[in-house]
Design an enzyme around this catalytic site. Structure first.
Site, PDB file in Angstrom:
ATOM      1  NE  ARG A 104      36.569  29.746  38.812  1.00 27.07           N
ATOM      2  CZ  ARG A 104      36.721  30.382  37.653  1.00 27.07           C
ATOM      3  NH1 ARG A 104      36.668  29.709  36.516  1.00 27.07           N
ATOM      4  NH2 ARG A 104      36.916  31.682  37.622  1.00 27.07           N
ATOM      5  CE  LYS A 143      31.950  47.795  17.063  1.00 27.46           C
ATOM      6  NZ  LYS A 143      33.094  48.100  16.196  1.00 27.46           N
TER       7      LYS A 143
HETATM    8  C1  MV4 Z   1      36.517  41.363  25.460  1.00 25.05           C
HETATM    9  C2  MV4 Z   1      36.828  42.721  25.715  1.00 25.05           C
HETATM   10  C3  MV4 Z   1      36.252  43.682  24.921  1.00 25.05           C
HETATM   11  N1  MV4 Z   1      35.431  43.314  23.896  1.00 25.05           N
HETATM   12  N2  MV4 Z   1      35.709  41.050  24.453  1.00 25.05           N
HETATM   13  C4  MV4 Z   1      39.708  39.494  28.526  1.00 25.05           C
HETATM   14  C5  MV4 Z   1      39.798  38.119  29.094  1.00 25.05           C
HETATM   15  C6  MV4 Z   1      38.793  37.308  28.362  1.00 25.05           C
HETATM   16  N3  MV4 Z   1      38.253  36.268  29.140  1.00 25.05           N
HETATM   17  C7  MV4 Z   1      37.831  38.274  27.804  1.00 25.05           C
HETATM   18  N4  MV4 Z   1      38.475  39.559  27.840  1.00 25.05           N
HETATM   19  C8  MV4 Z   1      37.927  40.636  27.189  1.00 25.05           C
HETATM   20  N5  MV4 Z   1      37.049  40.370  26.186  1.00 25.05           N
HETATM   21  C9  MV4 Z   1      35.192  42.014  23.686  1.00 25.05           C
HETATM   22  N6  MV4 Z   1      34.410  41.677  22.660  1.00 25.05           N
HETATM   23  C10 MV4 Z   1      37.687  43.000  26.778  1.00 25.05           C
HETATM   24  C11 MV4 Z   1      38.242  41.970  27.516  1.00 25.05           C
HETATM   25  C12 MV4 Z   1      39.094  42.369  28.614  1.00 25.05           C
HETATM   26  C13 MV4 Z   1      38.659  42.234  29.947  1.00 25.05           C
HETATM   27  C14 MV4 Z   1      37.435  41.648  30.265  1.00 25.05           C
HETATM   28  C15 MV4 Z   1      37.038  41.510  31.560  1.00 25.05           C
HETATM   29  C16 MV4 Z   1      37.844  41.990  32.579  1.00 25.05           C
HETATM   30  C17 MV4 Z   1      39.055  42.567  32.309  1.00 25.05           C
HETATM   31  C18 MV4 Z   1      39.480  42.700  30.985  1.00 25.05           C
HETATM   32  C19 MV4 Z   1      40.705  43.316  30.716  1.00 25.05           C
HETATM   33  C20 MV4 Z   1      41.128  43.428  29.417  1.00 25.05           C
HETATM   34  C21 MV4 Z   1      40.319  42.967  28.362  1.00 25.05           C
END
Ligand code: MV4
Length: 448
Positions: free
Chosen positions: A292, A201
């Site tokens: 890490r 989601k």
């Molecule tokens: C998400 C999310 C919203 N909902 N998962 C972006 C990188 C990846 N490692 C995981 N990410 C995200 N996963 C769900 N279910 C939004 C992001 C995301 C994000 C997360 C952390 C920091 C910055 C971000 C920027 C855009 C999207």
């Protein structure tokens, strides 16, 4: 304790690791590419060994050259820093083969956490909350449709292998699902050689909160509180802080418990970070584990007084952590600004070149971890981090004021930097109120 260790990295983190080694009375070996002969990390080390051409696949990522350097110099252990080989379970195993200690978690823990869909399942089994989504990877479109209908749109398609935001697609409605699956899988396949994807989601404007954990060979697991790293642009972290303005003592307690359970589930050792998303209702969900030491570890060091890298070296040498959970008391607030050699006027494109002025900030409760100085040439081959400016204050307000003061003191000429952007951020009212989330920077600084 080790007598000599090799640091398989460059830049500020190589120096950070060698500083810890020095305090422990350990000799240090730097490795360097042809582009880094005159780099500060080489000058800092007790000895240095060349490992190949500028291109990192032929030097800092080239396992045989690094192992050869360690064997040749008589180093007993290798610290990988962050990036490069730090989360490569194959490298951790090769070290073992050669009788070298990998200063980090067991290879098996790195491997398990590197497969995101598998990590999700391990966390679920350990009782750690995960974002509603598929059980394991998606096998076909019918299954994806069914799960997506159940959890509701918008949903995210995520690649199981790799990370850093590659192979991720937002799907607004059922009509876009097939295309997103196809594209995410193809992108993951070409980037990581493996096209498995899973569904989650999509959370709207959550905070990105991470818990620092440390564990030793005796099975002691401790948590060092949270950091907030919601301020990112194009998935690159820009500013981090500890603690988080959005985390209550109750959330901190529950998140820390979940993080410790997660670390135990993979028999973790050394320093690691559990990444969570925290939604506006105060629910948190496991996202990924970083196996890490992280760029932003100094924020946690400032509020706990624990030297995370020294503890990593102790643990790798078979010693217990030098502190227990009961010893940990959080004090004040810490903020880290990443100063990159980037041009804000050109969409933050890397700005390589030679530094002609380098005047670092100083004074009380300001820490600068850098590997640049006057005359230093920023290479186009590596990441653009020039320095980390980290401040501590008795509260968030004081840490911010101190950061604004430190940024004003920082003079860099010769390359463009992100100092000005941080100065604007320190003056931003919403930031000062702590009202931030993962889309804050994109919304607040359109085009920035
Ligand atoms: C998400 C999310 C919203 N909902 N998962 C972006 C990188 C990846 N490692 C995981 N990410 C995200 N996963 C769900 N279910 C939004 C992001 C995301 C994000 C997360 C952390 C920091 C910055 C971000 C920027 C855009 C999207």
């Amino acid at each position: 304790m080790f007598k000599k260790i090799l640091v398989a990295n460059r830049g500020e983190i190589a120096i950070r690791v060698m500083r810890a080694a020095k305090e422990l009375g350990i000799q240090t070996v730097a490795v360097y590419s042809e582009a880094d002969k005159d780099a500060p990390h080489v000058a800092y080390a007790d000895e240095a060994f060349p490992i190949g051409p500028a291109q990192s696949t032929l030097s800092y990522l080239h396992i045989p050259n690094i192992i050869n350097a360690a064997v040749h110099t008589g180093a007993e252990a290798i610290h990988p820093g962050y990036g490069f080989l730090s989360e490569n379970d194959h490298f951790a195993r090769v070290c073992e083969t050669w009788g070298l200690v990998f200063i980090g978690p067991p290879a098996e823990a790195i491997r398990q956490m590197g497969i995101k869909a598998g990590a999700r399942q391990i966390m679920k089994d350990a009782g750690v909350p995960v974002v509603p989504g598929t059980e394991g990877t998606v096998s076909d479109l019918d299954e994806a449709r069914e799960v997506a209908d159940q959890i509701g749109y918008p949903i995210l398609v995520k690649a199981s292998f790799g990370g850093g935001g590659r192979g991720i697609r937002i799907v607004e409605d059922a009509g876009g699902l097939a295309d997103a699956l196809e594209r995410a899988s193809r992108e993951a396949k070409s980037a990581f050689g493996q096209g498995d994807v899973y569904l989650e989601k999509y959370l709207i404007n959550p905070r990105h909160i991470e818990i620092q954990v440390m564990a030793d060979k005796e099975g002691q697991v401790v948590t060092l509180g949270e950091r907030e790293s919601s301020l990112q642009r194009r998935r690159q972290k820009v500013l981090e802080e500890a603690p988080s303005a959005g985390v209550t003592p109750e959330i901190r307690r529950r998140m820390s418990e979940a993080a410790a359970a997660a670390a135990r589930a993979v028999h973790y050792q050394s320093a690691g970070t559990l990444e969570f998303l925290l939604d506006q209702a105060g629910h948190f969900y496991f996202m990924e584990m970083n196996t890490r030491v992280q760029v932003e570890h100094p924020c946690t060091e400032f509020i706990t007084g624990i030297d995370i890298v020294k503890e990593q070296i102790r643990v790798a040498a078979g010693l217990p952590l030098s502190f227990s959970q009961d010893d940990i008391e959080f004090r004040g607030w810490s903020i880290e600004c990443r100063i990159n050699a980037e041009d804000p006027d050109l969409g933050f494109r890397p700005s390589p070149g030679t530094v002609t002025t380098w005047d670092e900030p100083g004074g009380p409760w300001v820490r600068v971890d850098a590997a640049a100085k006057e005359g230093y040439t920023v290479q186009p081959y590596y990441d653009s981090l020039l320095a980390k400016v980290v401040t501590w204050g008795r509260d968030r307000e004081e840490a911010i004021q101190r950061m604004a003061r430190a940024l004003d003191e920082f003079r860099v000429d010769g390359v463009k930097t992100t100092i000005g952007m941080h100065q604007v951020l320190m003056a931003d009212q919403e930031f000062r109120h702590g009202n931030i989330h993962i889309n804050f920077l994109a919304e607040r600084f359109k085009g920035a």
